[in-house]
Design a protein around this motif. Structure first.
Motif, PDB file in Angstrom:
ATOM      1  N   VAL A  45       0.863  -1.190   0.000  1.00  0.00           N
ATOM      2  CA  VAL A  45       0.000   0.000   0.000  1.00  0.00           C
ATOM      3  C   VAL A  45       0.896   1.235   0.000  1.00  0.00           C
ATOM      4  CG1 VAL A  45      -1.813   1.256   1.200  1.00  0.00           C
ATOM      5  CG2 VAL A  45      -1.774  -1.243   1.270  1.00  0.00           C
ATOM      6  N   LEU A  46       0.721   2.110  -0.981  1.00  0.00           N
ATOM      7  CA  LEU A  46       1.500   3.345  -1.115  1.00  0.00           C
ATOM      8  C   LEU A  46       0.595   4.529  -0.810  1.00  0.00           C
ATOM      9  CD1 LEU A  46       2.368   1.256  -3.621  1.00  0.00           C
ATOM     10  CD2 LEU A  46       4.103   3.022  -3.951  1.00  0.00           C
ATOM     11  N   GLN A  47       1.061   5.430   0.040  1.00  0.00           N
ATOM     12  CA  GLN A  47       0.288   6.605   0.423  1.00  0.00           C
ATOM     13  C   GLN A  47       1.171   7.841   0.384  1.00  0.00           C
ATOM     14  OE1 GLN A  47      -3.085   6.845   1.267  1.00  0.00           O
ATOM     15  NE2 GLN A  47      -2.646   9.033   1.137  1.00  0.00           N
ATOM     16  N   SER A  48       0.703   8.894  -0.302  1.00  0.00           N
ATOM     17  CA  SER A  48       1.470  10.136  -0.388  1.00  0.00           C
ATOM     18  C   SER A  48       1.475  10.847   0.962  1.00  0.00           C
ATOM     19  CB  SER A  48       0.877  11.055  -1.455  1.00  0.00           C
ATOM     20  OG  SER A  48       0.920  10.439  -2.727  1.00  0.00           O
ATOM     21  N   VAL A  49       2.591  11.482   1.285  1.00  0.00           N
ATOM     22  CA  VAL A  49       2.741  12.296   2.487  1.00  0.00           C
ATOM     23  C   VAL A  49       2.985  13.727   2.034  1.00  0.00           C
ATOM     24  CG1 VAL A  49       4.037  12.675   4.605  1.00  0.00           C
ATOM     25  CG2 VAL A  49       3.686  10.348   3.764  1.00  0.00           C
ATOM     26  N   ARG A  50       2.073  14.641   2.404  1.00  0.00           N
ATOM     27  CA  ARG A  50       2.147  16.029   1.941  1.00  0.00           C
ATOM     28  C   ARG A  50       2.253  16.972   3.128  1.00  0.00           C
ATOM     29  NH1 ARG A  50       1.028  16.301  -3.399  1.00  0.00           N
ATOM     30  NH2 ARG A  50       0.081  14.446  -4.349  1.00  0.00           N
ATOM     31  N   ASP A  51       2.570  18.253   2.822  1.00  0.00           N
ATOM     32  CA  ASP A  51       2.645  19.254   3.869  1.00  0.00           C
ATOM     33  C   ASP A  51       1.248  19.664   4.300  1.00  0.00           C
ATOM     34  OD1 ASP A  51       1.800  20.598   1.670  1.00  0.00           O
ATOM     35  OD2 ASP A  51       3.447  22.029   1.579  1.00  0.00           O
ATOM     36  N   GLN A  52       1.164  20.642   5.221  1.00  0.00           N
ATOM     37  CA  GLN A  52      -0.123  21.050   5.755  1.00  0.00           C
ATOM     38  C   GLN A  52      -1.039  21.614   4.675  1.00  0.00           C
ATOM     39  OE1 GLN A  52       0.649  23.706   9.011  1.00  0.00           O
ATOM     40  NE2 GLN A  52       1.464  22.107  10.332  1.00  0.00           N
ATOM     41  N   SER A  53      -0.459  22.277   3.683  1.00  0.00           N
ATOM     42  CA  SER A  53      -1.289  22.832   2.614  1.00  0.00           C
ATOM     43  C   SER A  53      -1.799  21.754   1.659  1.00  0.00           C
ATOM     44  CB  SER A  53      -0.500  23.887   1.828  1.00  0.00           C
ATOM     45  OG  SER A  53       0.637  23.301   1.197  1.00  0.00           O
ATOM     46  N   GLY A  54      -1.176  20.602   1.670  1.00  0.00           N
ATOM     47  CA  GLY A  54      -1.594  19.520   0.790  1.00  0.00           C
ATOM     48  C   GLY A  54      -1.132  19.672  -0.642  1.00  0.00           C
ATOM     49  N   GLU A  55      -0.251  20.614  -0.920  1.00  0.00           N
ATOM     50  CA  GLU A  55       0.197  20.849  -2.292  1.00  0.00           C
ATOM     51  C   GLU A  55       1.579  20.263  -2.578  1.00  0.00           C
ATOM     52  OE1 GLU A  55       0.026  25.017  -2.896  1.00  0.00           O
ATOM     53  OE2 GLU A  55      -2.163  25.153  -2.751  1.00  0.00           O
ATOM     54  N   THR A  56       2.474  20.327  -1.594  1.00  0.00           N
ATOM     55  CA  THR A  56       3.854  19.877  -1.806  1.00  0.00           C
ATOM     56  C   THR A  56       4.018  18.447  -1.323  1.00  0.00           C
ATOM     57  OG1 THR A  56       4.627  22.145  -1.498  1.00  0.00           O
ATOM     58  CG2 THR A  56       6.276  20.378  -1.367  1.00  0.00           C
TER      59      THR A  56
END
Length: 685
Positions: free
Chosen positions: A384-395
């Motif tokens: 299972v692969l899950q993206s980890v983003r910053d608080q803004s959800g953009e980077t």
């Protein structure tokens, strides 16, 4: 500062290696290096001082120029007034030709005023009277006339009604020339020319004004310099210290303080900074242990996860891999930080993971879920692969990967499917036979003889018994696998063995098979369950008789056996190390050996599987195929394992170990669980 500049210029010195020396820096580059050594604040202060100086210089120049212009205008007005005054007094005399009176008035006027000269010229510009110029005496009334011509300005004849004034510099100083046309009753009589010296009072006033202005400019410039120095001493230094303290706090040094005796708002700012640093230091001291404990808990949680956990950065390189992931991919002892994940995985998994991983790295989607299969060893993995983003959800900051080993679940699901299929098949055969014979009796009962009816009923009864045995075996196996606690109690195993052999004595006599019991008269008391162990012995002895040839033998042995021993050194009388048995011995071993046809190697690997029966020319006996599975489950409940050794045409031996009475019941349960886990791990590996 000078040393730094010298050092920067010294870098241009010849290296002395035979190569031509580089060209020395020009003045522009030297100035640039010198200017680059200053801080930004010093540069801004210097630029501000220069701007203020230039501004004050411009203002001073403008003021001085205005003063000079006003002084010139005053001189001009003064000279014009003198010219108009004299012309008003002598115009009539000139018109009447009264030259001597004109000379007297002009001389008196010249003596009473600060004049350089007085000239009277006719309309042609010929001077006929001049002071202080004297002429050669001539006869008659014209002895005061001069034979000189006055160079009049070109614009004077065009406007004879206005006086013309100009200034020029002479060796004796500045002189104001005044040309006044002499007009009497509309007739142009000539020109009056005056040379007026500057007004001493006006000059003194203008000089004083200039001096005061210059003094004010110098004072202002000095004040600017003093202000810059004061700013550097009272504002710049505290700001620098405050910046140093802020940098220290940002780097984690909460002990930083600013010790500057300042008052006012800057003092309050520095005191506030020191108070803030003290609070941060106290907070850090109070929470460092808690943060450390939380970090240790988090690391322990990741390390003890049953699933594999991987953390990648934003370019797909490994940042973290927990022990489970290392075990699944055989990464033990390897440094994986900074390595490309796809380069470290097996090729088959890397190929399947390439596209999903690249899509997440390119910000296409948020997660992916896939299953991969490996052949050696056979395993099924869920990734299972899950993206980890910053608080803004953009980077995108990274990718979290969870790896689950589904091998056991897949095998259990397959086993469950096989179990249901086998149970259905085993139930269908006796039910079909029972239905067939009962239906025949029902439809053709009057047409059948009594012997045929008994035969049909006997077959239906036999199939019913077979069906009952199958249902009982399934229920027994279900109870063993349900996880219910088994009650253990001290017991003597010899009576159970003897009872089992008595039950099969008649069957053994029919097949002419010799049964032998080889045990001590007094066996140590074991900890077990009577009914379950009786079922184990019944199954093993029954199988031994079932698959043995006529005239063969079956032996049951029970003896003590240690689960460990300590090795003694080699003695001169012995050729190898030997075990010194402990007392009391911890295990009781039971063996059931027959002289039957044996089991080949392929069948031995599946002999304990549910519903597995050896189908060949010899093993044609009916059975459910659950007996040995039940035996294995019972022995595992007692904390042991059932093992076997078999050779085709020689026979088969089954053996297992049972705990003695001294073994604690709780420890027995733990051993049972440990045995089950060891088998599962062996299956996974």
């Amino acid at each position: 500062m000078a040393s730094s500049t010298s050092q920067a210029i010294a870098e241009w010195a010849p290296p002395g290696d035979g190569q031509p020396p580089p060209e020395p820096p020009g003045w522009g580059e030297r100035i640039y290096l010198w200017w680059a050594e200053f801080s930004l604040q010093t540069k801004l202060l210097a630029i501000a001082t220069l701007v203020v100086s230039l501004l004050m210089t411009g203002v001073t120049f403008f003021v001085l120029n205005g003063i000079q212009r006003d002084a010139g205008m005053n001189d001009t007005r003064y000279a014009r007034d003198l010219g108009l005054l004299l012309s008003g007094n002598v115009t009539e005399l000139v018109a009447q030709g009264r030259d001597r009176e004109l000379a007297t008035v002009a001389e008196q006027f010249w003596r009473s005023r600060s004049l350089r000269y007085i000239f009277f010229a006719d309309p042609d510009g010929l001077i006929y009277l001049g002071i202080p110029i004297s002429a050669s005496p001539v006869s008659g009334d014209n002895d005061l006339q001069l034979n000189h011509r006055l160079e009049l300005p070109a614009e004077l004849p065009s406007r004879p009604e206005n006086a013309l004034i100009r200034q020029h510099l002479t060796p004796q100083g500045q002189l104001t020339d005044v040309f006044v046309p002499l007009v009497w009753k509309g007739d142009y009589l000539g020109t009056l020319a005056l040379g007026v010296n500057p007004n001493d009072t006006a000059l003194a006033s203008a000089a004083l004004t200039r001096q005061v202005t210059i003094a004010v400019f110098i004072s202002i410039w000095v004040l600017v310099i003093l202000g810059a120095v004061f700013n550097a001493l009272t504002i710049t230094q505290p700001v620098k210290e405050l910046l140093r303290g802020v940098r220290a706090i940002a780097s984690g040094n909460f002990e930083a303080r600013i010790a500057l005796p300042m008052g006012g708002e800057l003092g309050e700012l520095l005191n506030g900074f020191n108070a803030m640093a003290s609070q941060l230091e106290a907070y850090d001291a109070a929470n460092i242990e808690e943060l450390t404990a939380a970090q240790v808990k988090q690391q322990s949680l990741i390390a003890t996860m049953a699933d594999g956990a991987l953390l990648l950065d934003e370019v797909g390189q490994i940042v973290l891999a927990n022990p489970t992931a290392r075990r699944l991919f055989r990464w033990e002892g390897r440094n994986l930080e900074g390595q490309e994940l796809l380069n470290e995985l097996p090729e088959i998994i890397a190929n399947e993971l390439h596209d999903p991983l690249q899509s997440l790295l390119r910000n296409i989607g948020e997660s992916n879920d896939l299953r991969c299969s490996l052949e050696e060893p056979s395993r099924t993995l869920r990734i299972v692969l899950q993206s980890v983003r910053d608080q803004s959800g953009e980077t995108l900051k990274g990718i979290a990967i969870t790896v689950q080993d589904l091998t056991r679940e897949v095998e259990l699901n397959a086993a469950q499917s096989r179990f249901i299929s086998n149970v259905s098949h085993e139930l269908r055969t006796p039910l079909f036979n029972i239905k067939s014979y009962v239906e025949t009796l029902h439809d053709l009962g009057d047409q059948l003889s009594e012997e045929e009816k008994k035969e049909f009923l006997g077959v239906a009864n036999s199939e019913t018994d077979r069906l009952a045995r199958l249902v009982n075996d399934v229920l027994d196996l279900s109870r063993l696998e349900s996880g219910r606690t088994v009650q253990f109690e001290p017991m003597d195993l010899r009576p159970a063995i003897e009872q089992t052999l008595r039950n099969y004595r008649l069957n053994a006599d029919d097949k002419q098979i010799h049964i032998e019991l080889n045990t001590d008269d007094e066996l140590p008391t074991i900890l077990g369950n009577w009914d379950l162990l009786l079922q184990v012995l019944d199954n093993l002895v029954g199988n031994g008789l079932k698959f043995s040839r006529a005239g063969g033998s079956l032996m049951v042995r029970a003896y003590t056996w240690p689960d460990s021993c300590k090795m003694s050194p080699i003695e001169s009388s012995k050729s190898a190390p030997h075990c010194e048995f402990f007392s009391p011995l911890p295990k009781l071993r039971v063996e059931v050996a027959d002289t039957g046809h044996g089991i080949n190697q392929d069948d031995q690997q599946h002999i304990f599987d549910r519903f597995y029966r050896v189908e060949n020319a010899v093993h044609t006996e009916a059975g459910t195929g659950l007996g040995l599975s039940i035996v294995r489950g019972i022995i595992e409940k007692h904390g042991g394992q059932i093992r076997m050794a078999s050779e085709v045409e020689l026979g088969t031996t089954f053996w297992f170990d049972l705990p003695l009475e001294q073994t604690d019941a709780d420890e027995l349960i733990v051993q049972s669980v440990r045995t089950t886990r060891q088998e599962e791990q062996g299956l996974e590996l």
